[in-house]
Write an enzyme that holds these catalytic residues in place. Structure first.
Site, short mmCIF file in Angstrom:
data_model
loop_
_atom_site.label_atom_id
_atom_site.label_comp_id
_atom_site.label_asym_id
_atom_site.label_seq_id
_atom_site.Cartn_x
_atom_site.Cartn_y
_atom_site.Cartn_z
N GLU A 276 0.70 -1.49 -0.44
CA GLU A 276 -0.09 0.36 -0.08
C GLU A 276 0.83 1.28 0.03
O GLU A 276 0.38 2.34 -1.06
CB GLU A 276 -1.07 -0.18 1.53
N TRP A 279 2.00 1.58 -3.80
CA TRP A 279 0.96 2.63 -4.03
C TRP A 279 1.01 4.09 -4.04
O TRP A 279 0.90 4.90 -4.55
CB TRP A 279 -0.84 2.46 -3.66
N TRP A 308 -21.77 11.86 -19.00
CA TRP A 308 -22.11 11.96 -17.96
C TRP A 308 -23.20 13.01 -17.42
O TRP A 308 -23.39 14.15 -18.51
CB TRP A 308 -20.60 12.97 -16.72
N ASN A 343 -10.19 2.46 2.30
CA ASN A 343 -9.87 2.47 1.00
C ASN A 343 -11.01 1.27 0.93
O ASN A 343 -11.42 2.37 -0.82
CB ASN A 343 -8.34 1.16 1.14
N TRP A 361 -16.21 11.57 -12.61
CA TRP A 361 -15.79 11.32 -11.25
C TRP A 361 -14.86 12.75 -10.61
O TRP A 361 -14.15 12.63 -9.35
CB TRP A 361 -14.63 10.45 -11.91
N TRP A 384 -9.52 7.69 -8.19
CA TRP A 384 -10.82 7.96 -8.17
C TRP A 384 -11.08 7.56 -9.79
O TRP A 384 -11.65 6.82 -10.30
CB TRP A 384 -11.66 9.17 -8.15
C1 LIG Z 1 -11.73 6.80 -4.70
C2 LIG Z 1 -10.39 7.28 -3.11
C3 LIG Z 1 -9.53 8.28 -2.87
C4 LIG Z 1 -8.10 8.13 -2.00
N1 LIG Z 1 -7.75 9.24 -1.32
C5 LIG Z 1 -7.52 9.77 -1.23
C6 LIG Z 1 -6.40 10.92 -0.25
O1 LIG Z 1 -6.84 12.30 -0.75
N2 LIG Z 1 -5.46 10.62 0.63
C7 LIG Z 1 -4.71 9.41 0.30
O2 LIG Z 1 -3.94 9.29 1.76
N3 LIG Z 1 -5.32 8.33 0.03
C8 LIG Z 1 -6.04 8.43 -0.57
N4 LIG Z 1 -6.84 6.88 -1.13
C9 LIG Z 1 -6.30 5.69 -0.83
C10 LIG Z 1 -6.05 4.89 0.03
O3 LIG Z 1 -8.10 4.70 1.01
C11 LIG Z 1 -5.95 6.15 2.07
O4 LIG Z 1 -4.74 6.12 1.86
C12 LIG Z 1 -6.22 4.31 3.05
O5 LIG Z 1 -7.56 4.44 3.26
C13 LIG Z 1 -5.85 5.13 4.43
O6 LIG Z 1 -5.75 4.46 5.54
P1 LIG Z 1 -4.71 3.89 6.22
O7 LIG Z 1 -3.36 5.26 6.82
O8 LIG Z 1 -5.49 3.19 7.35
O9 LIG Z 1 -3.67 2.78 5.33
P2 LIG Z 1 -3.13 1.58 5.21
O10 LIG Z 1 -3.79 0.52 4.61
O11 LIG Z 1 -2.53 2.03 6.25
O12 LIG Z 1 -1.72 2.26 4.52
C14 LIG Z 1 -0.33 2.68 4.19
C15 LIG Z 1 -0.70 4.44 3.92
O13 LIG Z 1 -0.17 3.44 2.93
C16 LIG Z 1 -0.85 4.70 1.98
N5 LIG Z 1 -1.81 4.02 1.05
C17 LIG Z 1 -2.79 3.09 1.99
N6 LIG Z 1 -3.73 3.14 0.67
C18 LIG Z 1 -3.13 3.41 -1.01
C19 LIG Z 1 -4.11 3.58 -2.11
N7 LIG Z 1 -4.52 2.86 -2.74
N8 LIG Z 1 -3.59 4.33 -2.82
C20 LIG Z 1 -2.69 5.86 -2.47
N9 LIG Z 1 -1.95 5.34 -1.13
C21 LIG Z 1 -2.07 4.84 -0.58
C22 LIG Z 1 -1.40 5.81 2.27
O14 LIG Z 1 -0.56 6.46 2.72
C23 LIG Z 1 -2.27 5.02 3.96
O15 LIG Z 1 -1.89 5.56 5.02
C24 LIG Z 1 -7.83 7.31 -1.36
C25 LIG Z 1 -8.55 5.72 -2.57
C26 LIG Z 1 -9.83 6.23 -2.82
C27 LIG Z 1 -9.88 4.31 -3.76
#
Ligand SMILES: Cc1cc2nc3c(=O)[nH]c(=O)nc-3n(C[C@H](O)[C@H](O)[C@H](O)COP(=O)(O)OP(=O)(O)OC[C@H]3O[C@@H](n4cnc5c(N)ncnc54)[C@H](O)[C@@H]3O)c2cc1C
Length: 475
Positions: A276, A279, A308, A343, A361, A384
């Site tokens: 993650e 990502w 849209w 997520n 979107w 998105w």
């Molecule tokens: C539509 C959509 C919008 C999102 N908008 C954001 C946003 O504005 N800011 C944001 O930080 N994340 C965003 N994410 C990614 C992800 O959902 C969040 O980072 C995550 O839910 C944060 O929770 P956590 O810190 O417990 O993540 P954990 O699961 O603990 O992951 C650790 C870290 O990895 C990074 N991460 C995890 N998943 C992703 C991912 N899919 N993409 C990019 N980085 C990721 C984050 O920095 C996160 O804190 C988005 C995902 C989607 C599908």
């Protein structure tokens, strides 16, 4: 005597901060730090008021931490980025700054601002810029032909190979530079005041505690629990990473302390979490390689031809959590209330707006930014565009989440749904995923809306809309 100025931006911490560390490595120099709030620019970027408030809280903490090291942090507020450049150049002249240190930001407007600064400052002030916000800098993980990857998995594989041989050690906080100084409270931002959820206390000490506890106690179960919104299965570190209270190196290094063989243990929870973090890197590398993403252009051009819909009522129902699809509504209410959702829930809500309501979107992307405590252009745009099937490595457009089945799968007992939709507290078991069916059978009246759209029909219409746009492109 040389005067080094550290310009703090998206790196509100004193440990593992490359620019700060470099500026302080000269023990004879005077070191100052500055933070320039730009509320007008932030508003243009749709920054959530609660994220601005979170920045402010963390800024106060950094100011105290720096003061304890004998470094003064000056906080100033301007309108937009252009004004920040003018003010900074003038500040450098007044303070006789000899060198400016900062960590790079990768978004288009931030990069233009830094280019402008370069011109305005001229040769009088030496500038040192660092790649600090990522494990590996943009442009350092490329295909065999020297291009940015457009698909995640090969990027990840190349990334891990490079990571294994890179020096990504964390830096300590700088040493004290003399007597502690008095702290003046920075001028409050000219921004609507907003509450920050108590689950996210400010400061890097709080962030590091959460990181350590997560890596020690919960990361092993991450793969099994990360998709279950009723369970505290993820790190919840995103707000800290988004404003730079925590660095990705600190995350990776803490993970490596607990799981030294994480890079080889591809089936472990630790590897799944690292995935993650990668990502996060992927999306940032992408916005540098394809800057149009920062301007909200779709990566797959023909998707701009999707017709849209403009449907204010449906949009409002989505925003307020009143669509009649409990998993969507519970998630949107959590988002509105706390600024953070799982997520999985982000994917479900994004998919619902785009694929069930056929709403652009970019409207959802913007709404998320305006709510999220962890709002981050690259990750939000990437998420998105993934959900809308318009981006790199996107889900193919014919893959459409069924919101009821997603709810049943990831919140099987409806615990998360009942937490955020108290009006469904009396609906038993998994009937909570289709409360209107249950209510009809029971002859009950629920204070909860009927589904605003029938998923099966919406799916057919969305497939047709995407297919038409795709065909249009081919002709
Ligand atoms: C539509 C959509 C919008 C999102 N908008 C954001 C946003 O504005 N800011 C944001 O930080 N994340 C965003 N994410 C990614 C992800 O959902 C969040 O980072 C995550 O839910 C944060 O929770 P956590 O810190 O417990 O993540 P954990 O699961 O603990 O992951 C650790 C870290 O990895 C990074 N991460 C995890 N998943 C992703 C991912 N899919 N993409 C990019 N980085 C990721 C984050 O920095 C996160 O804190 C988005 C995902 C989607 C599908």
């Amino acid at each position: 005597m040389a005067t080094h100025l550290v310009w703090l931006r998206n790196d509100l911490r004193i440990t593992d901060n490359k620019a700060l560390h470099a500026a302080c490595s000269d023990s004879n120099a005077k070191v100052l730090a500055v933070f320039i709030a730009s509320p007008a620019q932030w508003a243009k970027h749709d920054m959530a008021p609660r994220q601005a408030a979170f920045i402010y809280q963390n800024l106060l903490q950094v100011q105290r931490d720096l003061a304890a090291l004998g470094i003064e942090l000056i906080c100033h507020q301007v309108g937009d980025f252009a004004e920040s450049v003018t003010w900074l150049a003038d500040f450098c002249r007044r303070q006789r700054v000899t060198s400016l240190y900062y960590n790079r930001q990768y978004e288009v407007n931030e990069r233009l601002r830094d280019d402008l600064l370069e011109n305005v400052l001229g040769a009088d002030v030496a500038r040192y810029a660092f790649d600090d916000a990522l494990l590996l800098p943009p442009g350092s993980v490329l295909t065999g032909s020297g291009e940015m990857f457009k698909v995640y998995t090969p990027f990840r594989n190349a990334f891990i190979r490079r990571l294994a041989t890179s020096d990504v050690g964390s830096l300590p906080a700088p040493r004290s530079r003399g007597a502690a100084i008095d702290v003046e409270k920075p001028a409050p931002f000219d921004y609507p005041s907003a509450d920050v959820d108590a689950a996210y206390p400010a400061g890097e000490a709080a962030a590091l505690r959460r990181l350590t506890a997560f890596c020690r106690e919960r990361v092993a179960d991450y793969a099994a629990k990360r998709d279950l919104p009723a369970v505290d299965g993820t790190s919840g570190l995103s707000p800290y990473l988004a404003v730079g209270v925590l660095s990705p190196r600190q995350c990776f290094n803490r993970l490596r302390i607990e799981y030294p063989d994480v890079l080889e243990s591809v089936n472990s929870g630790a590897f799944c979490w690292l995935n993650e973090l990668i990502w996060r890197e992927f999306y940032r590398h992408l916005i540098v390689a394809f800057p149009l993403l920062c301007k909200h252009r779709p990566f797959i051009g023909w998707t701009d031809g999707v017709p849209w819909r403009s449907n204010e009522q449906a949009l409002l129902a989505w925003q307020t959590g009143a669509t009649g699809y409990p998993i969507v509504d519970a998630a949107m209410r959590q988002l509105n209330s706390t600024g953070w959702i799982h997520n999985r829930l982000r994917m479900i809500c994004a998919s619902f707006l785009v694929k069930d309501l056929l709403i652009d979107w970019r409207i959802g992307e913007r709404y998320f930014m305006q709510q999220l405590l962890d709002g981050d252009l690259a990750a939000n745009n990437g998420g998105w565009q993934w959900a809308a099937s318009t981006g790199t490595d996107a889900a193919p457009y014919f893959r459409i989440f069924n919101p009821t089945l997603q709810g049943k799968r990831f919140d099987p007992r409806g615990e998360f749904i009942r937490r955020w939709l108290p009006e469904l507290a009396g609906v038993p078991g998994d009937a909570v995923h289709q409360p209107y069916v249950w209510a009809q059978k029971q002859g009950e009246r629920l204070d909860y809306p009927l589904p605003i759209v029938e998923h099966g029909r919406a799916r057919t219409e969305t497939l047709a809309a995407f297919e038409a746009a795709r065909r249009l492109r081919q002709h």
